[in-house]
Scaffold this motif. Structure first.
Motif, PDB file in Angstrom:
ATOM      1  N   ARG A 113     -51.017  -1.130  27.956  1.00  0.00           N
ATOM      2  CA  ARG A 113     -49.580  -1.054  27.324  1.00  0.00           C
ATOM      3  C   ARG A 113     -49.019   0.039  26.521  1.00  0.00           C
ATOM      4  NH1 ARG A 113     -46.924  -4.416  29.791  1.00  0.00           N
ATOM      5  NH2 ARG A 113     -47.628  -6.767  31.259  1.00  0.00           N
ATOM      6  N   TYR A 114     -47.833   0.277  27.083  1.00  0.00           N
ATOM      7  CA  TYR A 114     -46.937   1.562  25.994  1.00  0.00           C
ATOM      8  C   TYR A 114     -46.000   1.059  26.050  1.00  0.00           C
ATOM      9  CZ  TYR A 114     -46.050   4.294  29.443  1.00  0.00           C
ATOM     10  OH  TYR A 114     -45.767   4.484  30.859  1.00  0.00           O
ATOM     11  N   PHE A 115     -45.051   2.178  25.403  1.00  0.00           N
ATOM     12  CA  PHE A 115     -44.064   2.176  24.579  1.00  0.00           C
ATOM     13  C   PHE A 115     -43.399   3.532  24.901  1.00  0.00           C
ATOM     14  CE2 PHE A 115     -45.663   2.448  20.147  1.00  0.00           C
ATOM     15  CZ  PHE A 115     -44.501   3.674  19.793  1.00  0.00           C
TER      16      PHE A 115
ATOM     17  N   VAL B 233     -22.209   1.550  15.729  1.00  0.00           N
ATOM     18  CA  VAL B 233     -22.903   1.782  16.865  1.00  0.00           C
ATOM     19  C   VAL B 233     -24.478   1.153  17.594  1.00  0.00           C
ATOM     20  CG1 VAL B 233     -22.955   3.718  17.462  1.00  0.00           C
ATOM     21  CG2 VAL B 233     -22.664   3.159  19.532  1.00  0.00           C
ATOM     22  N   GLU B 234     -24.840   1.060  18.618  1.00  0.00           N
ATOM     23  CA  GLU B 234     -25.903   0.591  18.711  1.00  0.00           C
ATOM     24  C   GLU B 234     -26.325   1.452  19.663  1.00  0.00           C
ATOM     25  OE1 GLU B 234     -27.908  -0.922  16.803  1.00  0.00           O
ATOM     26  OE2 GLU B 234     -26.216  -2.281  15.197  1.00  0.00           O
ATOM     27  N   SER B 235     -27.999   1.391  20.015  1.00  0.00           N
ATOM     28  CA  SER B 235     -28.105   2.355  21.007  1.00  0.00           C
ATOM     29  C   SER B 235     -30.369   1.785  21.324  1.00  0.00           C
ATOM     30  CB  SER B 235     -28.159   3.764  21.236  1.00  0.00           C
ATOM     31  OG  SER B 235     -29.038   4.235  22.266  1.00  0.00           O
TER      32      SER B 235
ATOM     33  N   SER C  42     -30.485   3.355  16.595  1.00  0.00           N
ATOM     34  CA  SER C  42     -31.713   3.545  17.372  1.00  0.00           C
ATOM     35  C   SER C  42     -32.536   2.936  18.085  1.00  0.00           C
ATOM     36  CB  SER C  42     -32.024   5.426  17.192  1.00  0.00           C
ATOM     37  OG  SER C  42     -33.147   5.190  15.456  1.00  0.00           O
ATOM     38  N   GLU C  43     -32.524   1.718  17.065  1.00  0.00           N
ATOM     39  CA  GLU C  43     -34.480   1.215  17.739  1.00  0.00           C
ATOM     40  C   GLU C  43     -33.412  -0.525  17.996  1.00  0.00           C
ATOM     41  OE1 GLU C  43     -36.664   1.860  17.793  1.00  0.00           O
ATOM     42  OE2 GLU C  43     -36.937   4.120  15.445  1.00  0.00           O
ATOM     43  N   ASP C  44     -34.428  -1.240  18.849  1.00  0.00           N
ATOM     44  CA  ASP C  44     -34.413  -2.252  19.615  1.00  0.00           C
ATOM     45  C   ASP C  44     -33.852  -3.446  18.262  1.00  0.00           C
ATOM     46  OD1 ASP C  44     -35.009  -5.289  20.452  1.00  0.00           O
ATOM     47  OD2 ASP C  44     -35.381  -4.104  22.376  1.00  0.00           O
ATOM     48  N   PRO C  45     -33.064  -3.700  18.366  1.00  0.00           N
ATOM     49  CA  PRO C  45     -33.149  -4.743  17.291  1.00  0.00           C
ATOM     50  C   PRO C  45     -33.573  -5.834  16.621  1.00  0.00           C
ATOM     51  CG  PRO C  45     -31.362  -5.655  18.871  1.00  0.00           C
ATOM     52  CD  PRO C  45     -32.461  -3.897  19.621  1.00  0.00           C
TER      53      PRO C  45
ATOM     54  N   LEU D  14     -45.283  -0.209  30.708  1.00  0.00           N
ATOM     55  CA  LEU D  14     -44.616   0.640  29.444  1.00  0.00           C
ATOM     56  C   LEU D  14     -44.433  -1.021  29.831  1.00  0.00           C
ATOM     57  CD1 LEU D  14     -42.258   2.605  28.543  1.00  0.00           C
ATOM     58  CD2 LEU D  14     -40.762   1.811  30.068  1.00  0.00           C
ATOM     59  N   SER D  15     -44.055  -1.246  28.591  1.00  0.00           N
ATOM     60  CA  SER D  15     -44.392  -2.731  27.769  1.00  0.00           C
ATOM     61  C   SER D  15     -43.405  -2.816  27.396  1.00  0.00           C
ATOM     62  CB  SER D  15     -45.218  -2.928  26.167  1.00  0.00           C
ATOM     63  OG  SER D  15     -44.814  -1.825  25.283  1.00  0.00           O
ATOM     64  N   ASP D  16     -41.990  -1.885  26.757  1.00  0.00           N
ATOM     65  CA  ASP D  16     -40.813  -2.366  26.710  1.00  0.00           C
ATOM     66  C   ASP D  16     -39.622  -3.243  27.355  1.00  0.00           C
ATOM     67  OD1 ASP D  16     -41.609  -0.956  24.611  1.00  0.00           O
ATOM     68  OD2 ASP D  16     -39.882   1.435  25.369  1.00  0.00           O
ATOM     69  N   PRO D  17     -39.213  -4.439  26.695  1.00  0.00           N
ATOM     70  CA  PRO D  17     -39.041  -4.637  25.796  1.00  0.00           C
ATOM     71  C   PRO D  17     -40.125  -5.743  24.796  1.00  0.00           C
ATOM     72  CG  PRO D  17     -37.699  -5.751  27.174  1.00  0.00           C
ATOM     73  CD  PRO D  17     -38.531  -5.276  27.744  1.00  0.00           C
ATOM     74  N   GLN D  18     -41.129  -6.356  25.797  1.00  0.00           N
ATOM     75  CA  GLN D  18     -41.653  -7.057  25.436  1.00  0.00           C
ATOM     76  C   GLN D  18     -43.154  -7.006  24.283  1.00  0.00           C
ATOM     77  OE1 GLN D  18     -41.709  -6.202  28.618  1.00  0.00           O
ATOM     78  NE2 GLN D  18     -40.234  -7.320  29.440  1.00  0.00           N
ATOM     79  N   ASP D  19     -43.289  -7.782  23.567  1.00  0.00           N
ATOM     80  CA  ASP D  19     -44.178  -7.081  21.990  1.00  0.00           C
ATOM     81  C   ASP D  19     -45.482  -8.079  23.489  1.00  0.00           C
ATOM     82  OD1 ASP D  19     -46.556  -7.568  20.672  1.00  0.00           O
ATOM     83  OD2 ASP D  19     -45.218  -9.506  19.480  1.00  0.00           O
TER      84      ASP D  19
END
Length: 298
Positions: free
Chosen positions: A97-99, A223-225, A197-200, A127-132
Protein backbone atom coordinates in the motif's frame (compact mmCIF):
# COMPACT_ATOMS: atom_id res chain seq x y z
CA UNK A 1 -8.12 -43.11 3.86
CA UNK A 2 -4.98 -44.30 2.10
CA UNK A 3 -1.70 -43.09 3.54
CA UNK A 4 0.33 -41.15 0.93
CA UNK A 5 3.68 -41.95 2.52
CA UNK A 6 2.89 -45.69 2.51
CA UNK A 7 1.88 -45.47 -1.17
CA UNK A 8 5.30 -44.00 -1.97
CA UNK A 9 6.94 -46.88 -0.07
CA UNK A 10 4.88 -49.35 -2.12
CA UNK A 11 6.05 -47.66 -5.31
CA UNK A 12 9.65 -47.98 -4.17
CA UNK A 13 9.15 -51.74 -3.59
CA UNK A 14 7.52 -52.25 -7.00
CA UNK A 15 10.15 -50.24 -8.91
CA UNK A 16 13.01 -51.89 -6.96
CA UNK A 17 11.59 -55.43 -7.39
CA UNK A 18 12.04 -56.47 -3.75
CA UNK A 19 11.52 -55.31 -0.19
CA UNK A 20 15.24 -55.57 0.53
CA UNK A 21 16.25 -53.41 -2.43
CA UNK A 22 13.57 -50.82 -1.62
CA UNK A 23 14.75 -50.68 2.00
CA UNK A 24 18.32 -50.03 0.86
CA UNK A 25 17.19 -47.25 -1.49
CA UNK A 26 14.97 -45.62 1.11
CA UNK A 27 17.38 -45.99 4.00
CA UNK A 28 14.89 -48.11 5.96
CA UNK A 29 15.16 -51.61 7.38
CA UNK A 30 13.41 -54.38 5.40
CA UNK A 31 11.07 -55.00 8.34
CA UNK A 32 10.05 -51.32 8.39
CA UNK A 33 9.25 -51.45 4.66
CA UNK A 34 7.23 -54.67 5.11
CA UNK A 35 5.28 -53.06 7.96
CA UNK A 36 4.44 -50.03 5.79
CA UNK A 37 3.21 -52.23 2.94
CA UNK A 38 1.20 -54.41 5.34
CA UNK A 39 -0.45 -51.36 6.86
CA UNK A 40 -1.32 -50.06 3.38
CA UNK A 41 -2.82 -53.44 2.44
CA UNK A 42 -4.96 -53.25 5.57
CA UNK A 43 -6.18 -49.80 4.51
CA UNK A 44 -6.83 -50.96 0.93
CA UNK A 45 -8.53 -54.20 2.01
CA UNK A 46 -6.78 -56.25 -0.73
CA UNK A 47 -3.30 -57.73 -1.26
CA UNK A 48 -0.94 -55.36 -3.04
CA UNK A 49 2.12 -57.61 -3.60
CA UNK A 50 2.72 -61.25 -4.41
CA UNK A 51 5.96 -63.18 -4.20
CA UNK A 52 7.81 -64.18 -7.34
CA UNK A 53 10.98 -66.16 -6.57
CA UNK A 54 13.15 -63.96 -4.35
CA UNK A 55 11.29 -60.81 -5.30
CA UNK A 56 7.78 -59.45 -5.44
CA UNK A 57 5.45 -58.07 -8.06
CA UNK A 58 2.35 -55.96 -7.70
CA UNK A 59 -1.17 -57.30 -7.83
CA UNK A 60 -3.71 -55.43 -9.94
CA UNK A 61 -4.54 -53.31 -6.88
CA UNK A 62 -0.85 -52.81 -6.14
CA UNK A 63 -0.17 -51.69 -9.71
CA UNK A 64 -3.10 -49.25 -9.53
CA UNK A 65 -1.80 -47.67 -6.32
CA UNK A 66 1.74 -47.60 -7.69
CA UNK A 67 0.59 -45.59 -10.70
CA UNK A 68 -1.22 -43.12 -8.44
CA UNK A 69 1.82 -42.96 -6.18
CA UNK A 70 3.91 -41.93 -9.18
CA UNK A 71 1.57 -38.99 -9.77
CA UNK A 72 1.69 -38.11 -6.08
CA UNK A 73 5.49 -38.27 -6.15
CA UNK A 74 5.63 -35.80 -9.04
CA UNK A 75 3.29 -33.43 -7.22
CA UNK A 76 5.31 -33.69 -4.02
CA UNK A 77 8.53 -32.97 -5.94
CA UNK A 78 6.89 -29.98 -7.61
CA UNK A 79 5.63 -28.74 -4.24
CA UNK A 80 9.11 -29.07 -2.74
CA UNK A 81 10.60 -27.10 -5.63
CA UNK A 82 7.94 -24.39 -5.33
CA UNK A 83 8.49 -24.19 -1.58
CA UNK A 84 12.25 -23.88 -2.05
CA UNK A 85 11.70 -21.05 -4.56
CA UNK A 86 9.37 -19.30 -2.13
CA UNK A 87 11.81 -19.65 0.77
CA UNK A 88 14.61 -18.27 -1.40
CA UNK A 89 12.49 -15.29 -2.52
CA UNK A 90 12.41 -16.35 -6.18
CA UNK A 91 8.61 -16.60 -6.28
CA UNK A 92 5.65 -15.37 -4.27
CA UNK A 93 3.20 -12.51 -4.02
CA UNK A 94 3.53 -9.27 -2.08
CA UNK A 95 0.93 -6.58 -1.44
CA UNK A 96 2.10 -2.99 -1.02
CA UNK A 97 0.00 0.00 0.00
CA UNK A 98 1.28 3.47 -0.85
CA UNK A 99 0.17 7.10 -0.85
CA UNK A 100 0.15 9.22 -3.97
CA UNK A 101 3.29 11.37 -3.62
CA UNK A 102 5.35 8.42 -2.37
CA UNK A 103 4.13 6.51 -5.38
CA UNK A 104 5.49 9.13 -7.76
CA UNK A 105 8.82 9.45 -5.97
CA UNK A 106 9.57 5.91 -4.82
CA UNK A 107 7.26 3.16 -6.05
CA UNK A 108 8.09 3.35 -9.76
CA UNK A 109 11.90 3.22 -9.42
CA UNK A 110 11.81 0.68 -6.59
CA UNK A 111 9.43 -1.67 -8.35
CA UNK A 112 11.37 -1.50 -11.62
CA UNK A 113 14.55 -2.53 -9.81
CA UNK A 114 12.79 -5.27 -7.84
CA UNK A 115 11.15 -6.78 -10.94
CA UNK A 116 14.49 -6.87 -12.71
CA UNK A 117 16.08 -8.86 -9.88
CA UNK A 118 13.01 -10.92 -8.85
CA UNK A 119 10.87 -11.50 -11.97
CA UNK A 120 9.03 -14.44 -10.40
CA UNK A 121 7.55 -12.42 -7.52
CA UNK A 122 4.24 -10.66 -8.12
CA UNK A 123 3.74 -7.26 -6.46
CA UNK A 124 0.20 -5.94 -6.04
CA UNK A 125 0.02 -2.18 -5.51
CA UNK A 126 -2.92 -0.51 -3.75
CA UNK A 127 -3.38 3.20 -3.12
CA UNK A 128 -4.01 3.65 0.59
CA UNK A 129 -5.34 7.23 0.63
CA UNK A 130 -7.27 8.16 2.66
CA UNK A 131 -7.33 5.05 4.87
CA UNK A 132 -4.63 4.38 7.45
CA UNK A 133 -2.84 1.25 6.16
CA UNK A 134 -1.14 0.33 9.45
CA UNK A 135 -4.04 -1.87 10.67
CA UNK A 136 -3.78 -3.83 7.40
CA UNK A 137 -0.08 -4.40 8.05
CA UNK A 138 -0.74 -5.31 11.67
CA UNK A 139 -3.31 -7.95 10.70
CA UNK A 140 -1.10 -9.38 7.96
CA UNK A 141 -3.45 -8.35 5.13
CA UNK A 142 -0.75 -6.13 3.60
CA UNK A 143 2.94 -7.04 3.43
CA UNK A 144 4.26 -3.49 3.35
CA UNK A 145 2.85 0.04 3.49
CA UNK A 146 4.51 3.35 2.73
CA UNK A 147 3.56 5.76 5.48
CA UNK A 148 4.54 9.05 7.04
CA UNK A 149 5.87 8.33 10.54
CA UNK A 150 3.00 9.06 12.94
CA UNK A 151 3.53 11.39 15.86
CA UNK A 152 1.90 9.02 18.37
CA UNK A 153 4.20 6.04 17.74
CA UNK A 154 3.63 2.60 16.29
CA UNK A 155 1.08 -0.12 16.43
CA UNK A 156 2.06 -3.24 18.30
CA UNK A 157 3.84 -5.74 16.07
CA UNK A 158 4.60 -3.18 13.32
CA UNK A 159 8.12 -1.99 12.51
CA UNK A 160 8.98 1.17 10.56
CA UNK A 161 11.96 1.21 8.20
CA UNK A 162 13.08 4.76 7.46
CA UNK A 163 13.34 5.53 3.74
CA UNK A 164 13.74 9.29 3.37
CA UNK A 165 13.15 12.68 4.96
CA UNK A 166 10.87 14.89 2.87
CA UNK A 167 11.20 18.61 3.75
CA UNK A 168 8.37 21.05 3.16
CA UNK A 169 8.79 24.09 0.95
CA UNK A 170 6.93 27.39 1.00
CA UNK A 171 4.85 27.95 -2.14
CA UNK A 172 4.03 31.59 -2.94
CA UNK A 173 2.22 33.42 -5.74
CA UNK A 174 4.52 35.01 -8.29
CA UNK A 175 5.13 38.64 -7.34
CA UNK A 176 4.59 37.99 -3.60
CA UNK A 177 6.84 40.29 -1.49
CA UNK A 178 8.42 37.27 0.26
CA UNK A 179 9.43 35.76 -3.09
CA UNK A 180 12.45 38.06 -3.12
CA UNK A 181 14.00 36.06 -0.25
CA UNK A 182 15.91 32.86 -1.10
CA UNK A 183 15.13 31.25 2.27
CA UNK A 184 12.18 32.07 4.52
CA UNK A 185 11.87 31.84 8.26
CA UNK A 186 8.65 29.98 8.95
CA UNK A 187 7.52 32.92 11.11
CA UNK A 188 7.57 35.09 7.95
CA UNK A 189 4.35 33.31 6.94
CA UNK A 190 2.56 33.85 10.26
CA UNK A 191 0.30 36.66 9.07
CA UNK A 192 -0.35 35.28 5.59
CA UNK A 193 -3.60 33.63 4.47
CA UNK A 194 -2.89 29.90 4.08
CA UNK A 195 -3.93 27.33 1.51
CA UNK A 196 -4.22 23.91 3.14
CA UNK A 197 -2.53 21.12 1.18
CA UNK A 198 -2.91 18.13 3.52
CA UNK A 199 -5.66 15.77 4.60
CA UNK A 200 -7.22 17.29 7.75
CA UNK A 201 -6.62 14.03 9.63
CA UNK A 202 -3.19 12.46 9.46
CA UNK A 203 0.51 12.81 10.22
CA UNK A 204 1.31 15.16 7.31
CA UNK A 205 -0.85 17.98 8.65
CA UNK A 206 0.59 17.31 12.11
CA UNK A 207 4.08 18.00 10.75
CA UNK A 208 2.96 21.41 9.42
CA UNK A 209 1.01 22.42 12.55
CA UNK A 210 3.80 21.32 14.90
CA UNK A 211 6.39 23.34 12.96
CA UNK A 212 4.17 26.43 12.97
CA UNK A 213 3.59 26.03 16.71
CA UNK A 214 7.36 25.88 17.23
CA UNK A 215 7.64 29.14 15.26
CA UNK A 216 5.05 30.74 17.56
CA UNK A 217 1.88 30.86 15.48
CA UNK A 218 -1.03 28.87 14.15
CA UNK A 219 -1.66 29.09 10.37
CA UNK A 220 -4.84 30.79 9.25
CA UNK A 221 -6.31 28.56 6.57
CA UNK A 222 -8.64 30.35 4.17
CA UNK A 223 -9.11 27.45 1.74
CA UNK A 224 -8.53 23.71 2.04
CA UNK A 225 -7.19 21.31 -0.55
CA UNK A 226 -6.20 17.67 -0.07
CA UNK A 227 -3.95 17.42 -3.12
CA UNK A 228 -0.82 19.35 -3.96
CA UNK A 229 -1.71 20.20 -7.54
CA UNK A 230 -4.95 21.91 -6.52
CA UNK A 231 -3.17 23.69 -3.66
CA UNK A 232 -0.65 25.12 -6.13
CA UNK A 233 -3.54 26.33 -8.30
CA UNK A 234 -5.08 28.18 -5.35
CA UNK A 235 -1.71 29.74 -4.52
CA UNK A 236 -1.18 30.79 -8.14
CA UNK A 237 -4.59 32.48 -8.08
CA UNK A 238 -3.43 34.57 -5.10
CA UNK A 239 -5.66 32.98 -2.47
CA UNK A 240 -2.78 32.43 -0.06
CA UNK A 241 0.53 30.70 0.62
CA UNK A 242 1.11 27.04 1.31
CA UNK A 243 3.60 24.48 2.57
CA UNK A 244 4.05 21.47 0.28
CA UNK A 245 6.57 18.63 0.70
CA UNK A 246 9.37 18.43 -1.85
CA UNK A 247 8.09 15.13 -3.29
CA UNK A 248 4.73 16.83 -3.87
CA UNK A 249 6.34 19.47 -6.09
CA UNK A 250 7.36 17.17 -8.93
CA UNK A 251 4.51 18.69 -10.94
CA UNK A 252 5.49 22.23 -9.98
CA UNK A 253 3.55 25.00 -11.72
CA UNK A 254 5.38 27.79 -13.53
CA UNK A 255 3.17 30.48 -11.95
CA UNK A 256 4.24 29.88 -8.35
CA UNK A 257 7.49 30.47 -6.46
CA UNK A 258 9.02 27.79 -4.22
CA UNK A 259 11.34 28.71 -1.34
CA UNK A 260 13.15 26.79 1.40
CA UNK A 261 11.90 27.24 4.96
CA UNK A 262 13.87 27.30 8.22
CA UNK A 263 13.49 27.95 11.95
CA UNK A 264 12.15 25.29 11.91
CA UNK A 265 12.12 23.39 8.64
CA UNK A 266 9.05 21.10 8.58
CA UNK A 267 10.07 17.58 7.53
CA UNK A 268 7.96 14.47 7.15
CA UNK A 269 9.65 11.10 7.50
CA UNK A 270 8.57 8.50 4.92
CA UNK A 271 8.90 4.90 6.08
CA UNK A 272 8.10 1.36 5.03
CA UNK A 273 5.81 -0.29 7.59
CA UNK A 274 6.08 -4.08 7.92
CA UNK A 275 5.17 -6.66 10.55
CA UNK A 276 7.95 -7.18 13.09
CA UNK A 277 8.68 -10.76 12.01
CA UNK A 278 7.87 -10.52 8.30
CA UNK A 279 11.23 -9.55 6.73
CA UNK A 280 13.10 -12.38 8.46
CA UNK A 281 10.52 -14.90 7.22
CA UNK A 282 10.13 -13.51 3.68
CA UNK A 283 13.31 -13.05 1.63
CA UNK A 284 11.30 -11.42 -1.18
CA UNK A 285 10.01 -8.78 1.24
CA UNK A 286 13.54 -8.08 2.44
CA UNK A 287 14.60 -7.57 -1.16
CA UNK A 288 11.66 -5.25 -1.81
CA UNK A 289 12.53 -3.12 1.21
CA UNK A 290 16.09 -2.95 -0.11
CA UNK A 291 14.80 -1.76 -3.50
CA UNK A 292 12.82 1.02 -1.79
CA UNK A 293 15.91 2.05 0.22
CA UNK A 294 17.93 2.28 -2.98
CA UNK A 295 15.22 4.34 -4.67
CA UNK A 296 15.02 6.67 -1.68
CA UNK A 297 18.81 7.12 -1.63
CA UNK A 298 18.70 8.38 -5.20
Amino acid sequence: MLDTRRMLVLRAVVTSGSVTAAAANLGYTPSAVSQQVAALEKQAGVPLLERVGRGVRPTAAGLLLTEHAAVIGRHVAAAETALADLRAGRTGRLTVRYFATAGAALVGPALARFRRDHPGVQVELKLSDPQDPLPEVQRGHTDMALVVRPRDGLREGVRLVHLLDDPYRAVLPKGHPLAAKRVLDLADLADEPWVGSEDPVGPCLEVVLDACAAAGFSPGFVVESEDYSTAQGFVAAGLGVSLIPRTGLRGRRSDVVVRRVRRPEPVRSICAAVRETAPSAQPALRALIGAFKDAAAQ
